[in-house]
Design an enzyme around this catalytic site. Structure first.
Site, mmCIF file in Angstrom:
data_model
loop_
_atom_site.group_PDB
_atom_site.id
_atom_site.type_symbol
_atom_site.label_atom_id
_atom_site.label_comp_id
_atom_site.label_asym_id
_atom_site.label_seq_id
_atom_site.Cartn_x
_atom_site.Cartn_y
_atom_site.Cartn_z
ATOM 1 N N ASP A 1 0.849 -1.194 0.000
ATOM 2 C CA ASP A 1 0.000 0.000 0.000
ATOM 3 C C ASP A 1 0.882 1.240 0.000
ATOM 4 O O ASP A 1 2.020 1.211 0.501
ATOM 5 C CB ASP A 1 -0.922 0.008 1.226
ATOM 6 C CG ASP A 1 -1.936 1.149 1.161
ATOM 7 O OD1 ASP A 1 -2.631 1.264 0.138
ATOM 8 O OD2 ASP A 1 -2.024 1.926 2.125
ATOM 9 N N GLU B 1 0.718 5.738 0.469
ATOM 10 C CA GLU B 1 -0.004 6.991 0.705
ATOM 11 C C GLU B 1 0.642 8.045 -0.184
ATOM 12 O O GLU B 1 1.853 8.002 -0.436
ATOM 13 C CB GLU B 1 0.062 7.401 2.176
ATOM 14 C CG GLU B 1 -0.610 6.422 3.130
ATOM 15 C CD GLU B 1 -2.110 6.311 2.937
ATOM 16 O OE1 GLU B 1 -2.721 7.273 2.426
ATOM 17 O OE2 GLU B 1 -2.672 5.260 3.291
ATOM 18 N N HIS C 1 -4.312 11.102 5.518
ATOM 19 C CA HIS C 1 -3.138 10.434 6.104
ATOM 20 C C HIS C 1 -2.478 11.217 7.239
ATOM 21 O O HIS C 1 -1.754 10.637 8.047
ATOM 22 C CB HIS C 1 -2.099 10.083 5.030
ATOM 23 C CG HIS C 1 -1.642 11.256 4.197
ATOM 24 N ND1 HIS C 1 -0.950 12.319 4.713
ATOM 25 C CD2 HIS C 1 -1.769 11.498 2.861
ATOM 26 C CE1 HIS C 1 -0.657 13.176 3.742
ATOM 27 N NE2 HIS C 1 -1.155 12.706 2.616
ATOM 28 N N HIS D 1 -5.638 6.977 7.728
ATOM 29 C CA HIS D 1 -5.096 6.022 6.772
ATOM 30 C C HIS D 1 -3.577 6.003 6.915
ATOM 31 O O HIS D 1 -2.927 7.048 6.950
ATOM 32 C CB HIS D 1 -5.469 6.422 5.339
ATOM 33 C CG HIS D 1 -6.868 6.124 4.985
ATOM 34 N ND1 HIS D 1 -7.230 5.228 4.005
ATOM 35 C CD2 HIS D 1 -8.030 6.596 5.489
ATOM 36 C CE1 HIS D 1 -8.547 5.171 3.913
ATOM 37 N NE2 HIS D 1 -9.050 5.999 4.806
ATOM 38 N N ASP E 1 -2.908 -0.322 6.846
ATOM 39 C CA ASP E 1 -3.775 -0.753 5.746
ATOM 40 C C ASP E 1 -3.294 -2.081 5.171
ATOM 41 O O ASP E 1 -4.108 -2.933 4.789
ATOM 42 C CB ASP E 1 -3.828 0.319 4.654
ATOM 43 C CG ASP E 1 -4.708 1.497 5.041
ATOM 44 O OD1 ASP E 1 -5.262 1.481 6.155
ATOM 45 O OD2 ASP E 1 -4.843 2.440 4.235
#
Length: 244
Positions: free
Chosen positions: A7, A9, A59, A154, A159
């Site tokens: 994942d 960001e 985030h 997040h 995640d």
């Protein structure tokens, strides 16, 4: 099989607007078992630009915080070596892959597909399993009763950890027969003597215990809740009983 749940960001939603990656997490899973945390990859990255307001709310990683971390070029070799040869598991893969490829293009390093065995998009798989329903990570955690209470903002690492649980729940029952039978990798691949070992002697049938039957019923109940209906096994149960 080595798989990597990945994942990122980013500073914004559109890579076309010059947005950059500011956090990467990659959680290793081998033969459907998560590796210990020290074998995972997690880096904050200085994106060399501010985050868009909407992304920052998601985030919470400020420009000031990220300014102390290396730029993508400084971590690219370590990252590519970590994922090399693995199968990536990503939720909404086109988004993350688009950003990763943009970063790699800036450095003349090809695309992410040059380094991995393949990419699984869990969002696409969830849409096939649950058409017409919400299939973001929060919704899937709720559907599979996965605790996400620690996910206030997040973050790439949390995640990944949640997605690993979602992926295992989504694909439960898809393990190979070889795993169920305790066969070696050589047996599963059809190596020397594998055929003879598979078919030697008669198959011993072991009846399930009361406890195992209860666990089976509990598992079917979980499937029913996730599907918000009746799972296929229960639909076939009358036919199975009549054939017995």
């Amino acid at each position: 099989m080595r798989q990597i749940i990945l994942d990122t960001e980013t500073t914004g939603l559109r890579v076309e607007d010059g947005n950059r990656i500011l956090e990467i997490a990659a959680v290793e899973m081998i033969s459907r078992k998560l590796s210990p945390p020290e074998n995972h990859f997690h880096r904050y990255i200085n994106p060399e630009r501010d985050s868009e307001e909407g992304a920052l709310r998601i985030h919470g990683l400020t420009t000031e915080f990220l300014s102390a971390y290396p730029v993508f070029a400084d971590i690219v070799d370590e990252f590519l070596e970590f994922i090399r040869g693995a199968e990536l598991i990503i939720h909404n893969a086109p988004f993350d892959v688009g950003f990763l490829n943009a970063e790699l293009r800036r450095l003349g390093r090809g695309t992410i597909h040059d380094y991995v065995a393949g990419i699984i998009d869990t969002l696409a798989e969830a849409k096939e399993l649950f058409p017409g329903k919400r299939n973001n990570l929060d919704a899937l955690c709720d559907r599979y009763e996965i605790d996400r209470s620690n996910r206030v903002l997040h973050g790439a690492l949390i995640d990944c950890e949640l997605l690993s649980e979602v992926y295992l729940a989504m694909t439960r029952g898809q393990d190979s027969l070889a795993i169920d039978l305790g066969l070696s990798d050589e047996d599963e691949a059809g190596g020397p003597g594998a055929h003879g070992r598979r078919h030697q002697g008669s198959l011993r049938v072991i009846a399930p215990s009361t406890e195992e039957l209860a666990e089976h019923v509990a598992y079917l109940d979980q499937l029913d809740r996730a599907l918000k209906g009746t799972c296929l096994w229960r639909q076939l149960e009358p036919a199975n009983e009549s054939a017995a």
